[in-house]
Write an enzyme that holds these catalytic residues in place. Structure first.
Site, mmCIF file in Angstrom:
data_model
loop_
_atom_site.group_PDB
_atom_site.id
_atom_site.type_symbol
_atom_site.label_atom_id
_atom_site.label_comp_id
_atom_site.label_asym_id
_atom_site.label_seq_id
_atom_site.Cartn_x
_atom_site.Cartn_y
_atom_site.Cartn_z
ATOM 1 N N ASP A 134 0.930 -1.342 -0.065
ATOM 2 C CA ASP A 134 -0.026 -0.037 0.161
ATOM 3 C C ASP A 134 0.767 1.295 0.060
ATOM 4 O O ASP A 134 2.135 1.132 0.337
ATOM 5 C CB ASP A 134 -1.093 0.007 1.215
ATOM 6 C CG ASP A 134 -0.387 -0.404 2.447
ATOM 7 O OD1 ASP A 134 1.001 -0.519 2.615
ATOM 8 O OD2 ASP A 134 -1.064 -0.656 3.329
ATOM 9 N N ASN A 174 -7.483 -1.461 14.337
ATOM 10 C CA ASN A 174 -8.759 -1.676 13.993
ATOM 11 C C ASN A 174 -8.833 -2.903 13.168
ATOM 12 O O ASN A 174 -10.051 -3.244 12.530
ATOM 13 C CB ASN A 174 -9.267 -0.366 13.129
ATOM 14 C CG ASN A 174 -8.412 -0.306 11.928
ATOM 15 O OD1 ASN A 174 -7.583 -1.394 11.584
ATOM 16 N ND2 ASN A 174 -8.765 0.540 11.036
ATOM 17 N N HIS A 234 -7.376 -3.928 10.439
ATOM 18 C CA HIS A 234 -6.914 -3.784 9.136
ATOM 19 C C HIS A 234 -5.576 -4.475 8.572
ATOM 20 O O HIS A 234 -4.799 -4.713 9.444
ATOM 21 C CB HIS A 234 -7.052 -2.416 8.489
ATOM 22 C CG HIS A 234 -5.723 -1.582 8.814
ATOM 23 N ND1 HIS A 234 -5.686 -0.204 8.768
ATOM 24 C CD2 HIS A 234 -4.333 -1.956 9.173
ATOM 25 C CE1 HIS A 234 -4.621 0.138 9.030
ATOM 26 N NE2 HIS A 234 -3.714 -0.715 9.446
ATOM 27 N N GLU A 250 -9.426 -1.231 5.358
ATOM 28 C CA GLU A 250 -9.995 -0.751 6.547
ATOM 29 C C GLU A 250 -11.340 -1.422 6.887
ATOM 30 O O GLU A 250 -12.013 -2.275 5.992
ATOM 31 C CB GLU A 250 -10.429 0.610 6.571
ATOM 32 C CG GLU A 250 -9.196 1.830 6.161
ATOM 33 C CD GLU A 250 -8.282 1.831 7.586
ATOM 34 O OE1 GLU A 250 -8.024 0.815 8.145
ATOM 35 O OE2 GLU A 250 -8.015 3.116 7.835
HETATM 36 P P1 PGA Z 1 2.611 -1.067 12.287
HETATM 37 O O1 PGA Z 1 1.347 -1.088 11.288
HETATM 38 O O2 PGA Z 1 3.411 -2.195 12.066
HETATM 39 O O3 PGA Z 1 3.205 0.326 12.246
HETATM 40 O O4 PGA Z 1 1.868 -1.159 13.894
HETATM 41 C C1 PGA Z 1 0.501 -2.151 11.058
HETATM 42 C C2 PGA Z 1 -0.546 -1.828 10.372
HETATM 43 O O5 PGA Z 1 -1.050 -0.645 10.456
HETATM 44 O O6 PGA Z 1 -0.729 -2.357 9.278
#
Ligand code: PGA
Length: 255
Positions: free
Chosen positions: A63, A132, A134, A139
């Site tokens: 992404d 959340n 995701h 999302e």
């Molecule tokens: P993070 O992000 O590894 O910085 O916690 C994970 C994500 O949001 O997919």
């Protein structure tokens, strides 16, 4: 789905590194899907330190923020170059990264799907998980069959990224992200999660129903997905002892 609980973050990175090295031995021209975020940083450090032979590996990412060019230090493009691709001296032709500065993100998303397909699909996909639930920037509410596309980010995500930007208001509202359907086509998936702030999302994705409300729960449908956790991220699992028992007694070739 396999749940692997390690004591610390460093232990879970060691385990992810072990799996990656194994996959690389099996296929030196691996198509490797990368996550950005904070969690895989330890894995990428290990890859760079070990100087793994990765010249033939094809790299893909999950992404990107729409609007950020690759030169922006907050872009995932920039981070992946800085952490992994530049230290490994990966040739540009092997780095297939989504860009945030394209004039038509919808068209770029369709083109990206073709690039992944032309490469024969992703062999090993590294994933993180949001608070959340995701995966990538899919999302809550994302279709479990979704493909690469532009996606609106929810407030919780904007808050989580506020540290990288000056405030939640400055975090781009839109991303371009591989879809859940795209991710599920990877041959092998490693989802990494560390810290107590991920514990609830992990409990729901691993032990709850498959639902678009927790996009990572779609991994329950995948035939070869491993969820690598430290004790903090595993702390809300209801069947923690069961998962530990299954992993300790896992069928291993030659046993
Ligand atoms: P993070 O992000 O590894 O910085 O916690 C994970 C994500 O949001 O997919």
């Amino acid at each position: 789905m396999e749940i692997v609980i390690q004591r610390t973050y460093e232990d879970l990175c060691d385990e992810a590194f072990r799996v990656l090295r194994q996959e690389l031995l099996r296929k030196p021209g691996l198509a490797l899907g990368l996550a950005t975020g904070r969690t895989p940083a330890g894995l990428y450090r290990r890859i760079v330190d070990a100087k793994l032979p990765m010249k033939r590996v094809r790299f893909f990412n999950l992404d990107e923020f729409i609007g950020l060019p690759p030169s922006d230090p907050r872009s995932f493009h920039h981070l992946l170059h800085e952490r992994l691709l530049d230290p490994l001296k990966i040739p540009e032709r092997n780095a297939h990264l989504l860009r945030g500065d394209v004039p038509d993100p919808e068209k770029a998303a369709v083109a990206y799907e073709k690039v992944v397909r032309a490469a024969g699909g992703i062999d090993l996909q590294i994933l993180g998980i949001g608070r959340n639930g995701h995966v990538a920037f899919n999302e809550p509410g994302s279709s479990l069959g979704s493909r690469t596309r532009p996606k609106t980010l929810e407030m919780k995500t904007l808050v989580d990224y506020a540290g990288t930007f000056a405030s939640p208001d400055e975090v781009p509202r839109f991303s371009i992200t591989m879809g859940i359907g795209t991710i599920l086509e990877a041959r092998r998936i490693l989802l990494l999660a560390s810290g107590p702030e991920k514990a609830e999302a992990i409990q729901r994705m691993a032990e709850g129903p498959i639902t678009a409300e927790i996009p990572a729960s779609a991994l329950q449908l995948h035939p070869k997905a491993s969820v690598l956790l430290d004790e903090d991220a595993a702390s809300r699992l209801i069947r923690k002892d069961y998962w530990k028992w299954v992993y300790a007694n896992k069928w291993r070739v030659g046993q």
